[in-house]
Design an enzyme around this catalytic site. Structure first.
Site, PDB file in Angstrom:
ATOM      1  N   GLU A  51      26.062  41.351  85.288  1.00  0.00           N
ATOM      2  CA  GLU A  51      26.449  42.660  84.769  1.00  0.00           C
ATOM      3  C   GLU A  51      26.011  42.780  83.313  1.00  0.00           C
ATOM      4  O   GLU A  51      26.333  41.915  82.493  1.00  0.00           O
ATOM      5  CB  GLU A  51      27.971  42.822  84.888  1.00  0.00           C
ATOM      6  CG  GLU A  51      28.414  42.901  86.338  1.00  0.00           C
ATOM      7  CD  GLU A  51      29.879  42.516  86.552  1.00  0.00           C
ATOM      8  OE1 GLU A  51      30.641  42.452  85.565  1.00  0.00           O
ATOM      9  OE2 GLU A  51      30.246  42.257  87.716  1.00  0.00           O
TER      10      GLU A  51
ATOM     11  N   GLU B 284      31.020  41.142  91.473  1.00  0.00           N
ATOM     12  CA  GLU B 284      30.885  39.688  91.330  1.00  0.00           C
ATOM     13  C   GLU B 284      30.575  38.979  92.643  1.00  0.00           C
ATOM     14  O   GLU B 284      29.785  38.039  92.677  1.00  0.00           O
ATOM     15  CB  GLU B 284      32.145  39.080  90.705  1.00  0.00           C
ATOM     16  CG  GLU B 284      32.299  39.346  89.208  1.00  0.00           C
ATOM     17  CD  GLU B 284      32.772  40.751  88.908  1.00  0.00           C
ATOM     18  OE1 GLU B 284      33.213  41.460  89.832  1.00  0.00           O
ATOM     19  OE2 GLU B 284      32.700  41.158  87.720  1.00  0.00           O
TER      20      GLU B 284
ATOM     21  N   ASP C 287      37.091  34.160  84.090  1.00  0.00           N
ATOM     22  CA  ASP C 287      38.201  34.655  84.908  1.00  0.00           C
ATOM     23  C   ASP C 287      37.702  35.365  86.164  1.00  0.00           C
ATOM     24  O   ASP C 287      38.374  35.375  87.184  1.00  0.00           O
ATOM     25  CB  ASP C 287      39.043  35.634  84.076  1.00  0.00           C
ATOM     26  CG  ASP C 287      39.359  35.058  82.706  1.00  0.00           C
ATOM     27  OD1 ASP C 287      40.507  34.691  82.469  1.00  0.00           O
ATOM     28  OD2 ASP C 287      38.431  34.938  81.859  1.00  0.00           O
ATOM     29  N   PHE C 288      36.537  35.985  86.073  1.00  0.00           N
ATOM     30  CA  PHE C 288      36.062  36.813  87.184  1.00  0.00           C
ATOM     31  C   PHE C 288      35.332  36.019  88.267  1.00  0.00           C
ATOM     32  O   PHE C 288      34.918  36.595  89.268  1.00  0.00           O
ATOM     33  CB  PHE C 288      35.158  37.942  86.681  1.00  0.00           C
ATOM     34  CG  PHE C 288      35.744  38.738  85.548  1.00  0.00           C
ATOM     35  CD1 PHE C 288      37.121  38.821  85.368  1.00  0.00           C
ATOM     36  CD2 PHE C 288      34.929  39.393  84.642  1.00  0.00           C
ATOM     37  CE1 PHE C 288      37.660  39.541  84.311  1.00  0.00           C
ATOM     38  CE2 PHE C 288      35.458  40.109  83.591  1.00  0.00           C
ATOM     39  CZ  PHE C 288      36.823  40.191  83.417  1.00  0.00           C
ATOM     40  N   ILE C 289      35.197  34.716  88.049  1.00  0.00           N
ATOM     41  CA  ILE C 289      34.609  33.949  89.152  1.00  0.00           C
ATOM     42  C   ILE C 289      35.519  34.036  90.373  1.00  0.00           C
ATOM     43  O   ILE C 289      35.070  33.909  91.497  1.00  0.00           O
ATOM     44  CB  ILE C 289      34.340  32.454  88.814  1.00  0.00           C
ATOM     45  CG1 ILE C 289      35.626  31.677  88.575  1.00  0.00           C
ATOM     46  CG2 ILE C 289      33.370  32.320  87.652  1.00  0.00           C
ATOM     47  CD1 ILE C 289      35.436  30.168  88.486  1.00  0.00           C
TER      48      ILE C 289
ATOM     49  N   HIS D 240      41.099  37.220  80.406  1.00  0.00           N
ATOM     50  CA  HIS D 240      39.753  37.060  79.838  1.00  0.00           C
ATOM     51  C   HIS D 240      39.641  35.790  79.011  1.00  0.00           C
ATOM     52  O   HIS D 240      38.811  35.713  78.099  1.00  0.00           O
ATOM     53  CB  HIS D 240      39.386  38.241  78.930  1.00  0.00           C
ATOM     54  CG  HIS D 240      39.120  39.513  79.648  1.00  0.00           C
ATOM     55  ND1 HIS D 240      40.118  40.275  80.213  1.00  0.00           N
ATOM     56  CD2 HIS D 240      37.961  40.166  79.902  1.00  0.00           C
ATOM     57  CE1 HIS D 240      39.579  41.346  80.768  1.00  0.00           C
ATOM     58  NE2 HIS D 240      38.275  41.305  80.598  1.00  0.00           N
TER      59      HIS D 240
END
Ligand SMILES: Cc1ncc(C[n+]2csc(CCOP(=O)(O)OP(=O)(O)O)c2C)c(N)n1
Ligand SMILES: [Mg+2]
Lengths: 329, 320
Positions: free
Chosen positions: A31, A62, A87-89, A131
C-alpha cells in the site's frame, strides 16, 4: 574498505535498489509504496527508477497483497511485500500461516516460495495499541518462515539482500525508531547471511541477547555499566529463525550469565524460546545464575507518552536488570 | 467458440476418469483405506473438464479442497494422485499433502487448498507473474459458493480487476457449503451480479453442460489473454455425495438429490455425443472400460508403492 554513513532507512532503500537492479524478478508491492514511498518512505524514488510495473501500489488489501506475493513467488517471481504496519499482518494471516509457510512442505518439497515480507514493528511513535506491536513471535512459531530483525544500517542492508535471495518466506522486521539511526556501511556490495549472530560488544561478566531496538539501548546501558567495572557482552542474533544458538552458547559459557531483552510482550515472546534453548544446551552447566528475560509488559501498547515508554524496556531498565541478575547493589 | 470434434472423446474420457476415480475414493473412504478425509467431485465433472479444455498445458489453475476433478482435468497423473491419497512416497506430494493439497506446479496446477478461499489470492499472484514476464498465459481460479463469501474474494478480485490480471474466477456453485444452502448464505440469487461491483464481466453458466462451460471459459480466457482482465463465471452445479467422509446430509432431501441426478453431466454429454454421431454407444462403452482399467492400474500402483521413509519427515520445511 571505504564506508559511508547511511541511515537504517537509506540502507534498506539501497538494498532494494541493488537487488532490483540485479534481478529482474524482484519487485515490490504494497500500500502506497509508489509515489508516497511507503508509510516510512523507504521506497521513495524507486517508482521513478523502476516504474509502476515493479513498484506496485496495491489496493488496501493485506490478504490480497500476501496472497499475490505467494502466488507470484510460486510461479517464478521474487516479490517483496510491504505491510504498512506489523499489526496488519494479522489481516493476511491465513496467507502467511496456512499458505506461504506450508506450500513447500505440503506439496512435497519442490515448490519454493521466495518472498520477503517487509514490515515496520515496534512502539515509541505514539501510535498506540494497533500500530505499535512487535509480533515476530507469531511467525517464529510457524515452521516455514524465517524471521529477521536488523538493528543497524549495516545489518539492515546486508540482511535484506540475503532475505531477497533466500528461497523461503522471510519476515523482515524494521523497527520504526531505527529508521533514522545512522551507521557505517561499506560502499561496496556485501551480504549478511541469515542465521549468523554478531557480537556487538565484547565483555566477560554477562551476556545480553537483545533484539532489534534493544541493541542500541543495551549498548548505552553497557557503557554505563562498564564505568562501574561490569563488562557486558552483547550478542545480536540478527535473525530469530534460523537462530545462531551456538554464538549465544559460546558467550554464555564465557560469562556464566544471560539476560534476554526484547520489546514484544514477555508472555510467549521469543525470549522464552532463547531461554529454553540455552537451558537445554551444554551452556546450562556454565550458568552462575538463572537466565532472566526483560521484555514488554503483557498489555496492549498504551498511548500517553510516559505510559508507552514504561511499557517496554529502556536503557535504565536494562542497566538495572543487569545489576539485579548479578546481585550487585 | 466450439470444441474441435476430435477433442470430444478426450473430454468424455476425462469426465469418466473423474467419476470413476471419485467412486473408487468413496469406496476407500468407506473402507477406511484412506487415512484422511476426501471431498468428492461427483456430479460436478463438467465444470472442471469444460474449463480446463479451454486452456493450454502451460496455463495455470488454482484449486480447492474439492480438487480431484480439477487435477484430472488439468492432466494430472492419476497414479500419483491415488498414491498421494494413500499417503505414499510416489504421490504428488510424497505423502506430505494428501487429498486437500495435491499440486503439480511445473504442470501449472498451483494446488488444492485446505483453507476455503485460500487460493484466490494466489491465483492473482500467478497472474502477476504472467503479466510481468509477458507469458501469454492465464489462470483459472476455482472456488466454491462458500469461498464466495470469504473476505479474500473481495480483495483478490478487486486487485485482479484494477491490475487487469489474466485470471478467470470460476465459482462452482454446487448449492451448498457443507450444510449451508446458498439461500441461507446469500441474499441474491444471481451470483454474477457481484461482478459489477468490481467492474468486470460476470456470467452464469450451466456447470453440468461441459460444452457450455467450455464456451464461457474460452470467452473469458480470450479476454484475459488480450489483456482485458478478469472475468467472473458462476457454474451452477450440484454435489451428489456428502460434503466429506462423514456427512449425514440432514440439510437436504433425497428428492432434491434425485432431481439433480437427472441432470447428470456425464449422461448429458454421452447423449450429445451419440446424437451427433461423434461416438457410437459401443465406442462410449469401450472408453468407459478403458478409464476403469486406468483407475485399477492407478490403485495397483498406489498400493504397491512404499510409504515415505521416516527420514523424509523433516525434509522440505525450508527450500534450499
Ligand atoms: C477458512 C475455512 N473455513 C471453514 C472450513 C471448513 N470447510 C471446509 S469445506 C467447507 C465448505 C466449503 O464450501 P464451498 O466453498 O461451497 O465448497 P464445496 O465444499 O461446496 O465444494 C467448509 C466450511 C475451511 N476448510 N476453511
Ligand atoms: Mg459449495
Amino acid at each position: 574498505m571505504a564506508t559511508v554513513e547511511l541511515t537504517y532507512k537509506e540502507a534498506l532503500h539501497r538494498a532494494l535498489r541493488e537487488e532490483m537492479n540485479r534481478d529482474i524478478n524482484v519487485y515490490l508491492l504494497g500500500e502506497d509504496v509508489g509515489v508516497y514511498g511507503g508509510a516510512f518512505s523507504v521506497s521513495l524514488g524507486l517508482l521513478e527508477e523502476f516504474g509502476a510495473e515493479r513498484i506496485k501500489d496495491t489496493p488496501l488489501s493485506e490478504a490480497a497483497i500476501v496472497g499475490a506475493a505467494v502466488g507470484s513467488a510460486l510461479t517464478g517471481m521474487r516479490p517483496i511485500a510491504e505491510i504498512m504496519f506489523m499489526d496488519f499482518i494479522t489481516v493476511g494471516m491465513d496467507q502467511l500461516v496456512n499458505q506461504a509457510a506450508k506450500i513447500n512442505y505440503m506439496y512435497g518439497g519442490k515448490t519454493p516460495v521466495p518472498l520477503v515480507l517487509r514490515t515496520p514493528g515496534g512502539s515509541g511513535t505514539g501510535a498506540a495499541a494497533q500500530h505499535s506491536q512487535s509480533l515476530e513471535a507469531l511467525l517464529c512459531h510457524i515452521p516455514g518462515w524465517k524471521v529477521v530483525m536488523p538493528s543497524t544500517p549495516y545489518d539492515a542492508l546486508g540482511l535484506l539482500k540475503s532475505s531477497i535471495r533466500d528461497n523461503n518466506p522471510v519476515l523482515f522486521v524494521e523497527h520504526k525508531l531505527l529508521y533514522r539511526q545512522k551507521g557505517p556501511v561499506p560502499e561496496e556490495e556485501y551480504l549478511v547471511p541469515l542465521g549468523q549472530a554478531e557480537v556487538k560488544r565484547k565483555g566477560s561478566d554477562i551476556t545480553i541477547v537483545p533484539l532489534s531496538i534493544m541493541i542500541p539501548r543495551t549498548l548505552a546501558a553497557a557503557a554505563k555499566l562498564s564505568q562501574e567495572g561490569i563488562e557486558v557482552e552483547i550478542v545480536d542474533p540478527r535473525t530469530l529463525v534460523p537462530l545462531d544458538l551456538l554464538s549465544i552458547i559460546q558467550s554464555v559459557k564465557k560469562t556464566g550469565h544471560l539476560l534476554i531483552v526484547h520489546e514484544a510482550c514477555k508472555r510467549g515472546g521469543f525470549g522464552a524460546e532463547i531461554l529454553s534453548q540455552v537451558e537445554e544446551s551444554e551452556a546450562f552447566d556454565f550458568l552462575d545464575a538463572p537466565i532472566r528475560r526483560l521484555a514488554g509488559k503483557n498489555i496492549p501498547i498504551p498511548y500517553s507518552p510516559e505510559l508507552e515508554r514504561r511499557n517496554v524496556p529502556q536503557e535504565d531498565d536494562i542497566y538495572q536488570a543487569v545489576k539485579d541478575l548479578l546481585e550487585i547493589n | 467458440m466450439e470444441l474441435k470434434k476430435e477433442m470430444l472423446p478426450e473430454i468424455l474420457r476425462q469426465m469418466f476418469t473423474i467419476r470413476k476415480f471419485e467412486e473408487k475414493v468413496a469406496d476407500f473412504l468407506a473402507q477406511g483405506k484412506i487415512h484422511g478425509t476426501g471431498h468428492l467431485y461427483i456430479g460436478e465433472e463438467a465444470t472442471a473438464v469444460g474449463a480446463c479444455a479451454a486452456i493450454e498445458a502451460n496455463d495455470y489453475i488454482t484449486s480447492t479442497h474439492r480438487g480431484h476433478g480439477h487435477c484430472i482435468a488439468k492432466g494430472a497423473d492419476i497414479k500419483k494422485m491415488m498414491a498421494e491419497l494413500l499417503g505414499k512416497e510416489t504421490g504428488y506430494c510424497r505423502g506430505k499433502g494428501g487429498s486437500m493439497h495435491i499440486a503439480d506446479v511445473e504442470k501449472g496446477n498451483l494446488g488444492a487448498n485446505g483453507v476455503v478461499g485460500g487460493s484466490i489470492g494466489i491465483a492473482c499472484g500467478a497472474g502477476v507473474t504472467i503479466q510481468m514476464k509477458k507469458l501469454n498465459r492465464v489462470v483459472l481460479c476455482f472456488f466454491g459458493d462458500g469461498a464466495f463469501n470469504q473476505g479474500i474474494f473481495h480483495e483478490a478480485v478487486n486487485l485482479a480487476s484494477v491490475w487487469k490480471l489474466p485470471v478467470v474466477f470460476i465459482c462452482e456453485n454446487n448449492q451448498y457449503a457443507m450444510s449451508t444452502a446458498t439461500k441461507i448464505a446469500f441474499n441474491i440469487k444471481d451470483f454474477s451480479l457481484r461482478a459489477q461491483a468490481y467492474g468486470i464481466p460476470g456470467t452464469v453458466v450451466d456447470g453440468n453442460d461441459v460444452l457450455a462451460v467450455y464456451r464461457e471459459v474460452s470467452r473469458a480466457v480470450s479476454r484475459a489473454r488480450a489483456g482485458q482482465g478478469p472475468t467472473l463465471l458462476i457454474a451452477e452445479t450440484y454435489r451428489w455425495k456428502g460434503h466429506s467422509r462423514s456427512d449425514a446430509e440432514r440439510y437436504r432431501t433425497r428428492d432434491e438429490v434425485a432431481q439433480w441426478k437427472k441432470r447428470c453431466p456425464l449422461k448429458r454429454f454421452k447423449k450429445y455425443l451419440s446424437k451427433n454421431n461423434v461416438l457410437t454407444e459401443e465406442e462410449i462403452e469401450k472408453l468407459e472400460e478403458e478409464t476403469h482399467l486406468a483407475i485399477e492400474a492407478a490403485v495397483k500402483f498406489a498400493e504397491e508403492s512404499p510409504f515415505p521413509s521416516l527420514d523424509t519427515l523433516e525434509e522440505g520445511v525450508y527450500a534450499p
